[in-house]
Enzyme design. Structure first.
Site, PDB file in Angstrom:
ATOM      1  N   GLN A  14      -1.524   0.797  -4.883  1.00 25.24           N
ATOM      2  CA  GLN A  14      -1.957   0.464  -6.247  1.00 25.24           C
ATOM      3  C   GLN A  14      -0.923   0.897  -7.287  1.00 25.24           C
ATOM      4  OE1 GLN A  14      -5.396   2.493  -7.828  1.00 25.24           O
ATOM      5  NE2 GLN A  14      -5.718   0.959  -9.427  1.00 25.24           N
ATOM      6  N   ASP A  54       7.532   5.201   8.016  1.00 20.22           N
ATOM      7  CA  ASP A  54       6.366   6.080   8.163  1.00 20.22           C
ATOM      8  C   ASP A  54       6.796   7.465   7.699  1.00 20.22           C
ATOM      9  OD1 ASP A  54       4.279   7.645   8.873  1.00 20.22           O
ATOM     10  OD2 ASP A  54       4.210   7.038  10.982  1.00 20.22           O
ATOM     11  N   TYR A 144      -9.696  15.441   0.172  1.00 21.46           N
ATOM     12  CA  TYR A 144      -8.620  14.916  -0.683  1.00 21.46           C
ATOM     13  C   TYR A 144      -8.252  15.957  -1.760  1.00 21.46           C
ATOM     14  CZ  TYR A 144      -6.592  11.732  -4.236  1.00 21.46           C
ATOM     15  OH  TYR A 144      -5.785  11.117  -5.167  1.00 21.46           O
TER      16      TYR A 144
HETATM   17  P1  NAD Z   1      -2.815   3.491  -2.304  1.00 24.72           P
HETATM   18  O1  NAD Z   1      -3.720   3.853  -1.195  1.00 24.72           O
HETATM   19  O2  NAD Z   1      -3.075   2.261  -3.088  1.00 24.72           O
HETATM   20  O3  NAD Z   1      -1.316   3.409  -1.773  1.00 24.72           O
HETATM   21  C1  NAD Z   1      -0.789   4.325  -0.844  1.00 24.72           C
HETATM   22  C2  NAD Z   1       0.297   3.599  -0.050  1.00 24.72           C
HETATM   23  O4  NAD Z   1       0.817   4.524   0.907  1.00 24.72           O
HETATM   24  C3  NAD Z   1      -0.248   2.387   0.739  1.00 24.72           C
HETATM   25  O5  NAD Z   1       0.503   1.227   0.449  1.00 24.72           O
HETATM   26  C4  NAD Z   1      -0.098   2.810   2.187  1.00 24.72           C
HETATM   27  O6  NAD Z   1       0.212   1.741   3.065  1.00 24.72           O
HETATM   28  C5  NAD Z   1       1.042   3.815   2.103  1.00 24.72           C
HETATM   29  N1  NAD Z   1       1.049   4.746   3.232  1.00 24.72           N
HETATM   30  C6  NAD Z   1      -0.010   5.306   3.848  1.00 24.72           C
HETATM   31  N2  NAD Z   1       0.391   6.060   4.874  1.00 24.72           N
HETATM   32  C7  NAD Z   1       1.740   5.977   4.919  1.00 24.72           C
HETATM   33  C8  NAD Z   1       2.734   6.529   5.762  1.00 24.72           C
HETATM   34  N3  NAD Z   1       2.421   7.319   6.801  1.00 24.72           N
HETATM   35  N4  NAD Z   1       4.026   6.240   5.508  1.00 24.72           N
HETATM   36  C9  NAD Z   1       4.372   5.426   4.479  1.00 24.72           C
HETATM   37  N5  NAD Z   1       3.475   4.867   3.646  1.00 24.72           N
HETATM   38  C10 NAD Z   1       2.171   5.139   3.874  1.00 24.72           C
HETATM   39  O7  NAD Z   1      -2.759   4.763  -3.263  1.00 24.72           O
HETATM   40  P2  NAD Z   1      -2.412   4.791  -4.824  1.00 24.72           P
HETATM   41  O8  NAD Z   1      -3.669   4.613  -5.567  1.00 24.72           O
HETATM   42  O9  NAD Z   1      -1.255   3.940  -5.129  1.00 24.72           O
HETATM   43  O10 NAD Z   1      -2.026   6.324  -4.973  1.00 24.72           O
HETATM   44  C11 NAD Z   1      -0.691   6.791  -4.925  1.00 24.72           C
HETATM   45  C12 NAD Z   1      -0.700   8.292  -5.145  1.00 24.72           C
HETATM   46  O11 NAD Z   1      -1.329   8.585  -6.399  1.00 24.72           O
HETATM   47  C13 NAD Z   1      -1.506   9.081  -4.096  1.00 24.72           C
HETATM   48  O12 NAD Z   1      -0.890  10.317  -3.881  1.00 24.72           O
HETATM   49  C14 NAD Z   1      -2.851   9.298  -4.772  1.00 24.72           C
HETATM   50  O13 NAD Z   1      -3.485  10.438  -4.284  1.00 24.72           O
HETATM   51  C15 NAD Z   1      -2.403   9.485  -6.207  1.00 24.72           C
HETATM   52  N6  NAD Z   1      -3.500   9.218  -7.154  1.00 24.72           N
HETATM   53  C16 NAD Z   1      -3.984   7.942  -7.306  1.00 24.72           C
HETATM   54  C17 NAD Z   1      -5.025   7.717  -8.208  1.00 24.72           C
HETATM   55  C18 NAD Z   1      -5.592   6.334  -8.412  1.00 24.72           C
HETATM   56  O14 NAD Z   1      -6.577   6.186  -9.157  1.00 24.72           O
HETATM   57  N7  NAD Z   1      -5.017   5.304  -7.821  1.00 24.72           N
HETATM   58  C19 NAD Z   1      -5.550   8.781  -8.947  1.00 24.72           C
HETATM   59  C20 NAD Z   1      -5.057  10.064  -8.733  1.00 24.72           C
HETATM   60  C21 NAD Z   1      -4.007  10.271  -7.853  1.00 24.72           C
HETATM   61  N1  SER Z   2      -8.696   7.667  -8.099  1.00 22.43           N
HETATM   62  C1  SER Z   2      -8.665   8.748  -7.187  1.00 22.43           C
HETATM   63  C2  SER Z   2      -9.829   8.756  -6.277  1.00 22.43           C
HETATM   64  O1  SER Z   2     -10.879   8.337  -6.712  1.00 22.43           O
HETATM   65  C3  SER Z   2      -8.596  10.063  -7.929  1.00 22.43           C
HETATM   66  O2  SER Z   2      -7.576  10.785  -7.366  1.00 22.43           O
HETATM   67  O3  SER Z   2      -9.706   9.187  -5.167  1.00 22.43           O
END
Ligand code: NAD
Ligand code: SER
Length: 313
Positions: A14, A54, A144
């Site tokens: 995302q 990975d 998490y």
């Molecule tokens: P997401 O799940 O959309 O994307 C994560 C990506 O990591 C995926 O494309 C997945 O294929 C890839 N991935 C998973 N395992 C992997 C591996 N072993 N090697 C390489 N790639 C791998 O997550 P996101 O929402 O884009 O979140 C990104 C970061 O931001 C995360 O650390 C998440 O905790 C943090 N975060 C997101 C939000 C949110 O609302 N989206 C909020 C707080 C924190």
């Molecule tokens: N958007 C995230 C979740 O709901 C917050 O880190 O997991």
């Protein structure tokens, strides 16, 4: 001037898609290497180099860092809150080992900067609900949240002990239309737009009065890049910065959508994600980020809703 070469890990998620596109706009497509376990996201195709990687395979990661002359790493691979509760061991393993792999390589290879996001999920039921401060009681109840809190202290440790310049933000729930959310508790605030446009109805998995901190993706991308481009002496927090965008409940976002789609209706069928959401603060105090590197969000509930609907239509 140092010519940076950036590796984005988890670039097809995302945040990864939009962050990679913005980094490529700033640094040039060829200087931002996107990587993920998944196939390349169609929006990234043709905009710069892509490698299948990975992050759990430290050797493979190390080879890519050396081969591509990487100077900055953005680590976005993780398992989020809702998916994490379905497989706690996997979530802990991925979320902590990926970070340790990156920090170790950053220390040994003189990586100039590392970015790793934390989350509002570090907070728990004993943290203040309103305007939750930077430093407070932190007792997370999800795997998490535990993994993010441990990660924050690893970042702090590698900065103090090995001078790794690792920077972090505690993102709120992120709302976007370009790429799908990946299994979080705040995902309802994205799903609601898809269902509103497709069916004029949304069944919400939280209760109508569940207030959560949220942020529109353009603000999150800007915050990330502003933090990473700030002078090192401005960074006083080496765990992770609180940042705030907006705070609303499912009922309030539903009412905002109704201003654009008058026939829109909602009902509520709370599931296992409700107690997770209820354990988090409703709003965040980001005064330290404001003071250190002038953070200021641009979007509120009304402007985010109208942009989301305009772009998704
Ligand atoms: P997401 O799940 O959309 O994307 C994560 C990506 O990591 C995926 O494309 C997945 O294929 C890839 N991935 C998973 N395992 C992997 C591996 N072993 N090697 C390489 N790639 C791998 O997550 P996101 O929402 O884009 O979140 C990104 C970061 O931001 C995360 O650390 C998440 O905790 C943090 N975060 C997101 C939000 C949110 O609302 N989206 C909020 C707080 C924190
Ligand atoms: N958007 C995230 C979740 O709901 C917050 O880190 O997991």
């Amino acid at each position: 001037m140092i010519k940076d070469k950036i590796l984005v890990i988890g670039a097809c998620g995302q945040i990864g898609v939009e962050l990679t596109l913005e980094l490529r706009r700033i640094y040039g497509g060829a200087n931002v290497v996107a990587s993920d376990l998944r196939e390349e996201n169609p929006l990234l195709k043709g905009t710069g180099p892509y490698v299948s990687l990975d992050v759990m395979n430290k050797e493979m990661l190390h080879v890519q860092v050396i081969r591509q002359n990487i100077t900055q790493i953005y680590l976005l691979a993780a398992i989020l809150s809702a998916t994490g509760e379905k497989n706690p061991n996997l979530a802990w393993h991925l979320n902590t080992t990926s970070l340790l792999n990156v920090l170790d390589i950053a220390k040994d290879e003189n990586i100039r900067k590392v970015y790793w996001p934390s989350s509002i999920a570090v907070f728990g039921p004993t943290s203040p609900k309103k305007n939750c401060p930077q430093q407070t009681i932190i007792e997370p109840i999800t795997v998490y949240g535990i993994s993010k809190y441990a990660g924050e202290f690893w970042c702090n440790y590698f900065n103090h002990r090995y001078k790794v310049d690792v920077r972090s933000l505690r993102y709120p729930g992120l709302i976007s239309y370009k790429s799908e959310p990946g299994g979080g508790t705040t995902d309802y605030a994205v799903e609601i737009f898809h269902d509103a446009l497709a069916e004029n109805h949304y069944t919400c998995f939280l209760k109508e009065d569940t207030y959560l901190p949220m942020m529109y993706m353009p603000d999150a991308i800007r915050a990330t890049i502003e933090l990473m481009e700030s002078d090192e002496d401005k960074i006083s927090i080496r765990t992770s910065y609180n940042i705030s965008g907006m705070s609303f409940s499912p009922k309030e976002i539903g009412e905002e959508i109704k201003k654009h789609l008058p026939g829109f209706t909602m009902n509520y069928e709370p599931d296992y994600r409700l107690p997770i959401a209820q354990s988090w603060p409703q709003s965040i105090d980001d005064s330290v980020a404001q003071k250190d590197w002038d953070w200021k969000p641009k979007y509120n509930l009304a402007s985010m809703t109208s942009e989301m609907l305009k772009n998704m239509k």
